[in-house]
Design a protein around this motif. Structure first.
Motif, PDB file in Angstrom:
ATOM      1  N   THR A  18       0.829  -1.202   0.000  1.00 17.46           N
ATOM      2  CA  THR A  18       0.000   0.000   0.000  1.00 17.46           C
ATOM      3  C   THR A  18       0.867   1.258   0.000  1.00 17.46           C
ATOM      4  O   THR A  18       0.531   2.253  -0.635  1.00 17.46           O
ATOM      5  N   THR A  19       2.036   1.190   0.656  1.00 17.06           N
ATOM      6  CA  THR A  19       2.966   2.326   0.642  1.00 17.06           C
ATOM      7  C   THR A  19       3.450   2.592  -0.780  1.00 17.06           C
ATOM      8  O   THR A  19       3.572   3.744  -1.205  1.00 17.06           O
ATOM      9  N   ASP A  22       0.866   4.335  -2.787  1.00 19.56           N
ATOM     10  CA  ASP A  22       0.807   5.743  -2.382  1.00 19.56           C
ATOM     11  C   ASP A  22       1.898   6.560  -3.089  1.00 19.56           C
ATOM     12  O   ASP A  22       1.650   7.667  -3.546  1.00 19.56           O
ATOM     13  N   THR A  36      -0.440  14.496   2.267  1.00 20.01           N
ATOM     14  CA  THR A  36      -0.631  13.168   2.842  1.00 20.01           C
ATOM     15  C   THR A  36      -0.064  13.078   4.253  1.00 20.01           C
ATOM     16  O   THR A  36      -0.531  12.272   5.030  1.00 20.01           O
ATOM     17  N   LEU A  40      -1.289   6.732   5.278  1.00 19.46           N
ATOM     18  CA  LEU A  40      -1.521   5.984   4.041  1.00 19.46           C
ATOM     19  C   LEU A  40      -2.839   6.445   3.434  1.00 19.46           C
ATOM     20  O   LEU A  40      -3.855   6.546   4.110  1.00 19.46           O
ATOM     21  N   ILE A  41      -2.802   6.716   2.125  1.00 22.87           N
ATOM     22  CA  ILE A  41      -4.003   7.221   1.463  1.00 22.87           C
ATOM     23  C   ILE A  41      -4.979   6.069   1.225  1.00 22.87           C
ATOM     24  O   ILE A  41      -6.183   6.206   1.324  1.00 22.87           O
ATOM     25  N   LEU A  42      -4.399   4.899   0.895  1.00 19.82           N
ATOM     26  CA  LEU A  42      -5.272   3.810   0.449  1.00 19.82           C
ATOM     27  C   LEU A  42      -6.029   3.109   1.557  1.00 19.82           C
ATOM     28  O   LEU A  42      -7.211   2.887   1.453  1.00 19.82           O
TER      29      LEU A  42
END
Length: 599
Positions: A18-19, A22, A36, A40-42
């Motif tokens: 996930t990083t 991003d 951000t 984490l955005i996701l």
């Protein structure tokens, strides 16, 4: 026509998938860095952030030098296998992300196998090469061996490899030469992943995922296989059972960045969301109004574990929660079925009870935890394995279990797993740690994690995935210790707990409210024991002959939701409310329990 690449990201839990996505979003200039601020955005739902795992697959897209890259983030846990399979159907290639120290892990194998079977072209990214004692070259060899073992084709085995650190935001073709950005990875995607084929003809789209909006209802998400789908066009919906219904597309959305953007039409190869299609299920095909031609539906993994959900009928009912009636819980479970594919809900014959089946304890506990945070109160029974009759023989689900432990604990772990009818398949030493691989019945895994962590002083890394159904292996010995139940309702006092500490371990703090029949501790023997934790010291005006002893209390054991579910016996429930989690006997009254036992 737009230049498109559709790519899925595969990785083990915690390898930085996930990083990486991003950072790709940052490279696509969708965010300024300061927006951000390290979050984490996701993984945007609270549960995902707390546990650091991805539960729901998500779609995002970036624009890189005129090429649109659709990125699909997949969950790494095999409990969410239902999510993974259908998501891979939207991609043409995949990024396999591995940790430069740990190498490919068992759960990576699960998703990778599905991806190779579908024929996706892989790119390997070795992440975290800035970690001390990492071994990128060895890991590259391990990945090759793994793909070979999974019967990859010649073309799939000829994969490009990129090294880097997603956290520090760089990627390179040589791990000893760091670069400034992650563009080498994006260039590699554009060069190596095939663009989707443009197929002309009548429109076809397989619905592989869904979104939900409180304004427009359910939204169908999928990849357009052939032709063009336009706003306002009449279409046919071909169901899994072969029936065909007529429908109309009200709006067409494509993915841009983290959101969706409305558009007038979408052509073959792109991923889109359709608003206005009624009554669809995952695996249905949206096709031409006049001449419908359905695509082959996707198969979804069967559930392997079930639990009894029931309304909360404890004496503390309705103290914390907003939604407590059977109607509330029923509606919430029905709503969950809309988007949670591997879930099944059957209403029980008794009122206010449901049998909910899923892929494993984690899969079901995530649902319970989500409901609890939304303000629901419910009770959950012991997880039960789903058996099957095959050719008149009782079969049970078998899992592939891998445990990585320091050498000195290996024999303890092997003993523990074999007692639970596990068979050892492989053992290999790696420096001072040992990799163990077993085939073990699913019911043997229930409650195993806590024991393994205790036996290995918290050092073990354990992962398991569903393998197949095999003939029933016989009885397995479960928790041997009995429970200690409260005798009457009231407040637990330190004075009472102190006097009972030699009887077992406690789960409640002094000053906690308890009720009769609540499980307040674990007995040191194998029988159940009813104790009085609400007894306080009698105060009189007589001077005490002895000095008062100080109470020294051992801190109580606190369970996480999964541990509590794995811990309880058949005649116990976990009561889950927004603020509390308690263990209790199903029959609260002691005399009634005795009668039930006799009968």
């Amino acid at each position: 026509m737009q230049n498109i690449r559709n790519i899925a990201i595969i990785a083990h839990v915690d390898h930085g998938k996930t990083t990486l996505v991003d950072k790709m979003l940052l490279a696509g200039h969708l965010f300024r860095d300061n927006q951000t601020s390290g979050e984490l955005i996701l993984d945007n739902n609270d549960l995902e952030r707390e546990r650091g795992i991805t539960i729901l697959s998500k779609n995002v897209s970036i624009n890189y030098n005129g090429t649109k890259i659709n990125i699909i983030d997949t969950p790494g846990h095999s409990d969410f296998g239902g999510e993974v399979e259908r998501v891979l159907n939207m991609a043409d290639g995949c990024i396999l992300l591995v940790d430069a120290f740990e190498g490919p892990m068992p759960q990576t194998r699960f998703v990778l196998q599905k991806a190779l079977e579908i024929g996706l072209k892989p790119i390997v990214v070795v992440n975290k090469v800035d970690k001390p004692n990492c071994r990128p070259d060895e890991v590259h060899e391990m990945v090759f061996d793994l793909m070979f073992a999974l019967d990859a084709t010649e073309e799939q085995l000829d994969f490009p490899t990129i090294y880097g650190s997603a956290k520090n935001g760089w990627m390179s073709t040589d791990w000893q030469k760091p670069t400034e950005s992650i563009t080498p990875l994006l260039d590699c995607i554009v060069e190596n992943i095939p663009a989707p084929e443009m197929l002309e003809g009548t429109p076809q789209m397989l619905i592989t995922s869904l979104d939900y909006s409180s304004y427009t209802g359910r939204i169908a998400v999928g990849r357009v296989h052939r032709g063009t789908i336009k706003e306002g066009m009449n279409v046919s919906l071909a169901k899994r059972d072969g029936s065909i219904t007529k429908s109309k597309v009200k709006e067409v959305h494509v993915f841009e960045g983290l959101g969706r953007v409305k558009t007038t039409e979408v052509s073959s190869g792109d991923i889109c969301a359709l608003v206005g299609i009624e009554g669809f299920e995952i695996g249905d095909t949206v096709c031409d109004f006049e001449n419908p031609e359905p695509l082959a539906p996707i198969s979804i993994d069967e559930p392997t574990m079930s639990m009894l959900f029931s309304i909360n009928d404890s004496p503390f009912f309705g103290k914390d929660g907003k939604f407590v009636t059977s109607r509330h819980i029923h509606d919430r479970l029905e709503k969950e079925l809309d988007k949670n594919l591997a879930l099944r809900v059957v209403k029980s014959e008794e009122d206010g009870k449901w049998i909910v089946s899923g892929r494993g304890v984690l899969h079901l506990s995530v649902l319970i935890e989500t409901m609890r945070r939304e303000g629901y109160e419910l009770q959950v029974g012991q997880p039960q394995v789903i058996y099957k009759e095959i050719d008149g023989v009782k079969h049970e689900p078998i899992e592939e279990l891998t445990v990585n432990v320091p050498e000195e604990y290996a024999s303890k772990i092997i003993d523990m797993v074999t007692r639970r009818k596990g068979e050892m398949l492989m053992m290999e030493s790696n420096d001072d740690r040992v990799n163990l691989e077993f085939a073990i019945p699913s019911r043997g895994i229930i409650g195993l994690r806590t024991n393994v962590l205790t036996a290995s002083a918290g050092e073990a890394i354990m992962a398991h995935r569903f393998k197949e159904y095999q003939p029933y292996k016989g009885e397995i010995e479960r928790r041997t210790n009995g429970s200690m139940m409260a005798m009457e309702s009231g407040t637990a006092f330190a004075y009472a707990i102190d006097k009972l500490q030699d009887r077992g371990k406690f789960f409640v703090f002094p000053q906690d409210e308890v009720y009769a029949g609540q499980v307040v501790g674990e007995h040191s023997h194998d029988n159940d024991l009813v104790i009085n934790v609400t007894k306080s010291k009698k105060l009189t005006n007589m001077r005490a002959s002895g000095a008062d002893d100080k109470t020294r209390l051992i801190p109580p054991i606190q369970f996480s939701l999964e541990e509590a579910l794995e811990y309880i016996k058949e005649d116990e429930y976990v009561e889950v409310t927004p603020k509390n989690m308690r263990l209790r006997k199903i029959i609260l009254d002691e005399n009634e329990r005795k009668r039930a036992k006799k009968s």
